[in-house]
Motif scaffolding. Structure first.
Motif, PDB file in Angstrom:
ATOM      1  N   GLY A 208       0.817  -1.209   0.000  1.00  0.00           N
ATOM      2  CA  GLY A 208       0.000   0.000   0.000  1.00  0.00           C
ATOM      3  C   GLY A 208       0.849   1.256   0.000  1.00  0.00           C
ATOM      4  O   GLY A 208       0.545   2.230  -0.704  1.00  0.00           O
ATOM      5  N   PHE A 209       1.927   1.245   0.791  1.00  0.00           N
ATOM      6  CA  PHE A 209       2.833   2.394   0.840  1.00  0.00           C
ATOM      7  C   PHE A 209       3.476   2.618  -0.521  1.00  0.00           C
ATOM      8  O   PHE A 209       3.618   3.763  -0.972  1.00  0.00           O
ATOM      9  N   ALA A 210       3.859   1.516  -1.203  1.00  0.00           N
ATOM     10  CA  ALA A 210       4.505   1.624  -2.514  1.00  0.00           C
ATOM     11  C   ALA A 210       3.537   2.186  -3.555  1.00  0.00           C
ATOM     12  O   ALA A 210       3.897   3.078  -4.337  1.00  0.00           O
ATOM     13  N   ILE A 211       2.303   1.681  -3.570  1.00  0.00           N
ATOM     14  CA  ILE A 211       1.317   2.161  -4.544  1.00  0.00           C
ATOM     15  C   ILE A 211       0.995   3.628  -4.305  1.00  0.00           C
ATOM     16  O   ILE A 211       0.943   4.439  -5.246  1.00  0.00           O
ATOM     17  N   ASP A 212       0.806   3.993  -3.039  1.00  0.00           N
ATOM     18  CA  ASP A 212       0.500   5.382  -2.708  1.00  0.00           C
ATOM     19  C   ASP A 212       1.663   6.300  -3.081  1.00  0.00           C
ATOM     20  O   ASP A 212       1.466   7.407  -3.586  1.00  0.00           O
ATOM     21  N   GLY A 213       2.898   5.823  -2.839  1.00  0.00           N
ATOM     22  CA  GLY A 213       4.078   6.611  -3.188  1.00  0.00           C
ATOM     23  C   GLY A 213       4.219   6.808  -4.682  1.00  0.00           C
ATOM     24  O   GLY A 213       4.526   7.922  -5.155  1.00  0.00           O
ATOM     25  N   LEU A 214       3.998   5.757  -5.461  1.00  0.00           N
ATOM     26  CA  LEU A 214       4.076   5.856  -6.915  1.00  0.00           C
ATOM     27  C   LEU A 214       2.974   6.758  -7.460  1.00  0.00           C
ATOM     28  O   LEU A 214       3.185   7.521  -8.408  1.00  0.00           O
ATOM     29  N   TYR A 215       1.818   6.681  -6.856  1.00  0.00           N
ATOM     30  CA  TYR A 215       0.686   7.523  -7.245  1.00  0.00           C
ATOM     31  C   TYR A 215       1.028   8.999  -7.032  1.00  0.00           C
ATOM     32  O   TYR A 215       0.810   9.832  -7.924  1.00  0.00           O
ATOM     33  N   SER A 216       1.567   9.313  -5.868  1.00  0.00           N
ATOM     34  CA  SER A 216       1.922  10.703  -5.555  1.00  0.00           C
ATOM     35  C   SER A 216       3.052  11.194  -6.453  1.00  0.00           C
ATOM     36  O   SER A 216       3.023  12.333  -6.942  1.00  0.00           O
ATOM     37  N   THR A 217       4.057  10.337  -6.676  1.00  0.00           N
ATOM     38  CA  THR A 217       5.192  10.716  -7.517  1.00  0.00           C
ATOM     39  C   THR A 217       4.751  10.961  -8.957  1.00  0.00           C
ATOM     40  O   THR A 217       5.169  11.931  -9.591  1.00  0.00           O
ATOM     41  N   ALA A 218       3.894  10.087  -9.468  1.00  0.00           N
ATOM     42  CA  ALA A 218       3.407  10.243 -10.842  1.00  0.00           C
ATOM     43  C   ALA A 218       2.660  11.559 -11.018  1.00  0.00           C
ATOM     44  O   ALA A 218       2.800  12.234 -12.048  1.00  0.00           O
ATOM     45  N   SER A 219       1.865  11.942 -10.008  1.00  0.00           N
ATOM     46  CA  SER A 219       1.106  13.196 -10.119  1.00  0.00           C
ATOM     47  C   SER A 219       2.029  14.405 -10.194  1.00  0.00           C
ATOM     48  O   SER A 219       1.753  15.369 -10.921  1.00  0.00           O
ATOM     49  N   LEU A 220       3.155  14.362  -9.462  1.00  0.00           N
ATOM     50  CA  LEU A 220       4.130  15.458  -9.522  1.00  0.00           C
ATOM     51  C   LEU A 220       4.878  15.463 -10.855  1.00  0.00           C
ATOM     52  O   LEU A 220       5.129  16.519 -11.443  1.00  0.00           O
ATOM     53  N   LEU A 221       5.239  14.273 -11.337  1.00  0.00           N
ATOM     54  CA  LEU A 221       5.970  14.168 -12.604  1.00  0.00           C
ATOM     55  C   LEU A 221       5.114  14.642 -13.777  1.00  0.00           C
ATOM     56  O   LEU A 221       5.625  15.229 -14.737  1.00  0.00           O
ATOM     57  N   ILE A 222       3.815  14.393 -13.712  1.00  0.00           N
ATOM     58  CA  ILE A 222       2.912  14.834 -14.780  1.00  0.00           C
ATOM     59  C   ILE A 222       2.926  16.356 -14.887  1.00  0.00           C
ATOM     60  O   ILE A 222       3.087  16.916 -15.979  1.00  0.00           O
ATOM     61  N   LEU A 223       2.784  17.027 -13.748  1.00  0.00           N
ATOM     62  CA  LEU A 223       2.809  18.491 -13.765  1.00  0.00           C
ATOM     63  C   LEU A 223       4.160  18.996 -14.250  1.00  0.00           C
ATOM     64  O   LEU A 223       4.230  19.898 -15.109  1.00  0.00           O
ATOM     65  N   GLY A 224       5.244  18.444 -13.730  1.00  0.00           N
ATOM     66  CA  GLY A 224       6.583  18.897 -14.106  1.00  0.00           C
ATOM     67  C   GLY A 224       6.880  18.691 -15.582  1.00  0.00           C
ATOM     68  O   GLY A 224       7.470  19.566 -16.235  1.00  0.00           O
ATOM     69  N   THR A 225       6.467  17.557 -16.129  1.00  0.00           N
ATOM     70  CA  THR A 225       6.705  17.273 -17.547  1.00  0.00           C
ATOM     71  C   THR A 225       5.933  18.244 -18.430  1.00  0.00           C
ATOM     72  O   THR A 225       6.447  18.731 -19.451  1.00  0.00           O
ATOM     73  N   LEU A 226       4.704  18.553 -18.043  1.00  0.00           N
ATOM     74  CA  LEU A 226       3.911  19.518 -18.802  1.00  0.00           C
ATOM     75  C   LEU A 226       4.519  20.917 -18.724  1.00  0.00           C
ATOM     76  O   LEU A 226       4.481  21.676 -19.706  1.00  0.00           O
ATOM     77  N   VAL A 227       5.085  21.259 -17.572  1.00  0.00           N
ATOM     78  CA  VAL A 227       5.750  22.556 -17.415  1.00  0.00           C
ATOM     79  C   VAL A 227       6.945  22.668 -18.357  1.00  0.00           C
ATOM     80  O   VAL A 227       7.142  23.694 -19.021  1.00  0.00           O
ATOM     81  N   ILE A 228       7.757  21.611 -18.439  1.00  0.00           N
ATOM     82  CA  ILE A 228       8.914  21.618 -19.349  1.00  0.00           C
ATOM     83  C   ILE A 228       8.443  21.725 -20.793  1.00  0.00           C
ATOM     84  O   ILE A 228       9.042  22.447 -21.610  1.00  0.00           O
ATOM     85  N   ALA A 229       7.368  21.023 -21.120  1.00  0.00           N
ATOM     86  CA  ALA A 229       6.830  21.112 -22.487  1.00  0.00           C
ATOM     87  C   ALA A 229       6.391  22.541 -22.802  1.00  0.00           C
ATOM     88  O   ALA A 229       6.605  23.043 -23.911  1.00  0.00           O
ATOM     89  N   LEU A 230       5.798  23.222 -21.811  1.00  0.00           N
ATOM     90  CA  LEU A 230       5.359  24.602 -22.030  1.00  0.00           C
ATOM     91  C   LEU A 230       6.547  25.553 -22.148  1.00  0.00           C
ATOM     92  O   LEU A 230       6.558  26.447 -23.002  1.00  0.00           O
ATOM     93  N   LEU A 231       7.561  25.360 -21.313  1.00  0.00           N
ATOM     94  CA  LEU A 231       8.741  26.224 -21.357  1.00  0.00           C
ATOM     95  C   LEU A 231       9.506  26.079 -22.663  1.00  0.00           C
ATOM     96  O   LEU A 231      10.189  27.013 -23.094  1.00  0.00           O
ATOM     97  N   SER A 232       9.419  24.912 -23.270  1.00  0.00           N
ATOM     98  CA  SER A 232      10.151  24.673 -24.517  1.00  0.00           C
ATOM     99  C   SER A 232       9.295  24.925 -25.754  1.00  0.00           C
ATOM    100  O   SER A 232       9.676  24.560 -26.870  1.00  0.00           O
ATOM    101  N   THR A 233       8.131  25.545 -25.550  1.00  0.00           N
ATOM    102  CA  THR A 233       7.194  25.765 -26.651  1.00  0.00           C
ATOM    103  C   THR A 233       7.697  26.814 -27.633  1.00  0.00           C
ATOM    104  O   THR A 233       8.139  27.888 -27.245  1.00  0.00           O
ATOM    105  N   ASP A 234       7.626  26.458 -28.908  1.00  0.00           N
ATOM    106  CA  ASP A 234       7.850  27.405 -30.000  1.00  0.00           C
ATOM    107  C   ASP A 234       6.527  27.589 -30.737  1.00  0.00           C
ATOM    108  O   ASP A 234       5.469  27.285 -30.204  1.00  0.00           O
TER     109      ASP A 234
END
Length: 318
Positions: A5-31
């Motif tokens: 349960g701790f592992a699933i919850d941790g991966l869930y939380s990490t994925a949610s942060l990575l999604i936002l961060g990846t979208l931010v990088i995509a926006l910063l690199s926008t042409d």
């Protein structure tokens, strides 16, 4: 089952942060038009959102186990119904699943939406949904139990959004630098890489400020006295988290003050980008460890409550 349960919850939380961060990088690199690198970022984000949706389906069962203190509750329909329809967790979980589904459909329909909205507007929409998803999760944490609740909710919300925009963006940033080091004709140009690193450095500096301010607020609300930092598990985890955060700040300082000027003021060299990429992957590794402790803190009794129980007179326990 507890560790699973701790592992699933941790991966869930990490994925949610990575999604936002990846979208931010995509926006910063926008042409003006989407680049192959941005298409890869959006594709990886799509898969992370799919993982978020699937892993989220297990969370009610894990919460049922936590409430009943019995692994069999994960398969008990009545226990799961109790979690979904009689707890704040159930309402927040349903909201986050709906938002994750909305983000999944948004990314799935990116071809149509890109044509109608444009690249920058599409990414802004996806980032907005991701931010709302992250902020909604605050309502099932420690902050929702405080009185008054709004300072804690605001502090935790800002803390999460800033962490996602900085820490969650580091893997995508590393991917960009490595991608620019290749001889692929579709890879980012050295000038584009230097420009993105400069933009991200400014954004990261702002996010660090928000993390520090919100962290101080959260500490003030959850810790009543200095002794709680050492006498409670919550406080000890928090100290470790602070140390890891300071290490990340030191790495970011080295990159910004020593290597980034060399990349932006002169002709970008392959060697400088390779060195920066190694520092970024080191910073990312420290950040992932930090997220592990952050997830542990989330599942630990706040220091103020824990310390009260530790110091309560025996007569009051009767």
């Amino acid at each position: 089952m507890q560790y699973l349960g701790f592992a699933i919850d941790g991966l869930y939380s990490t994925a949610s942060l990575l999604i936002l961060g990846t979208l931010v990088i995509a926006l910063l690199s926008t042409d003006k038009t989407p680049t192959p690198f941005q298409q890869k970022l959006l594709k990886s984000t799509f898969y992370m959102v799919a993982f978020l949706l699937i892993s989220g389906l297990f969370l009610p069962s894990l919460q049922a186990i936590s409430l009943a203190d019995d692994a069999a509750a994960a398969f008990d329909i009545q226990s799961i119904k109790l979690v979904l329809f009689s707890t704040r967790f159930g309402a927040v979980w349903a909201t986050q699943e709906c938002l994750a589904l909305l983000l999944f459909l948004t990314l799935y329909s990116k071809a149509t939406l890109l044509e109608k909205l444009g690249h920058r507007a599409f990414l802004t929409l996806a980032i907005t949904i991701s931010c709302i998803f992250l902020f909604a999760g605050v309502f099932k944490g420690h902050a929702a139990g405080l009185e008054p609740a709004w300072p804690g909710l605001l502090g935790h919300g800002v803390h999460l959004l800033a962490a996602g925009s900085w820490l969650g963006a580091l893997p995508a940033l590393y991917f960009l630098i490595c991608h620019s080091n290749t001889q692929d004709t579709h890879s980012a140009t050295p000038q584009h890489t230097a420009q993105l690193l400069s933009r991200f450095s400014k954004l990261a500096s702002t996010m660090v400020g928000f993390i520090l301010l919100s962290g101080v607020l959260i500490g003030y609300l959850q810790i009543n006295r200095w002794g709680e930092l050492f006498a409670t598990t919550y406080g000890q985890y928090l100290l470790i988290k602070v140390v890891l955060f300071l290490i990340m700040l030191l790495i970011a300082f080295v990159i910004r003050q020593h290597y980034l000027p060399q990349l932006t003021t002169s002709k970008p060299s392959l060697l400088i980008k390779q060195v920066i990429s190694k520092w970024v992957i080191f910073e990312t590794a420290i950040g992932l460890v930090l997220l592990g402790f952050a997830n542990a803190i989330k599942n630990t009794t706040p220091a103020a409550v824990s310390y009260t129980h530790l110091t309560l007179p025996t007569s009051d326990l009767v």
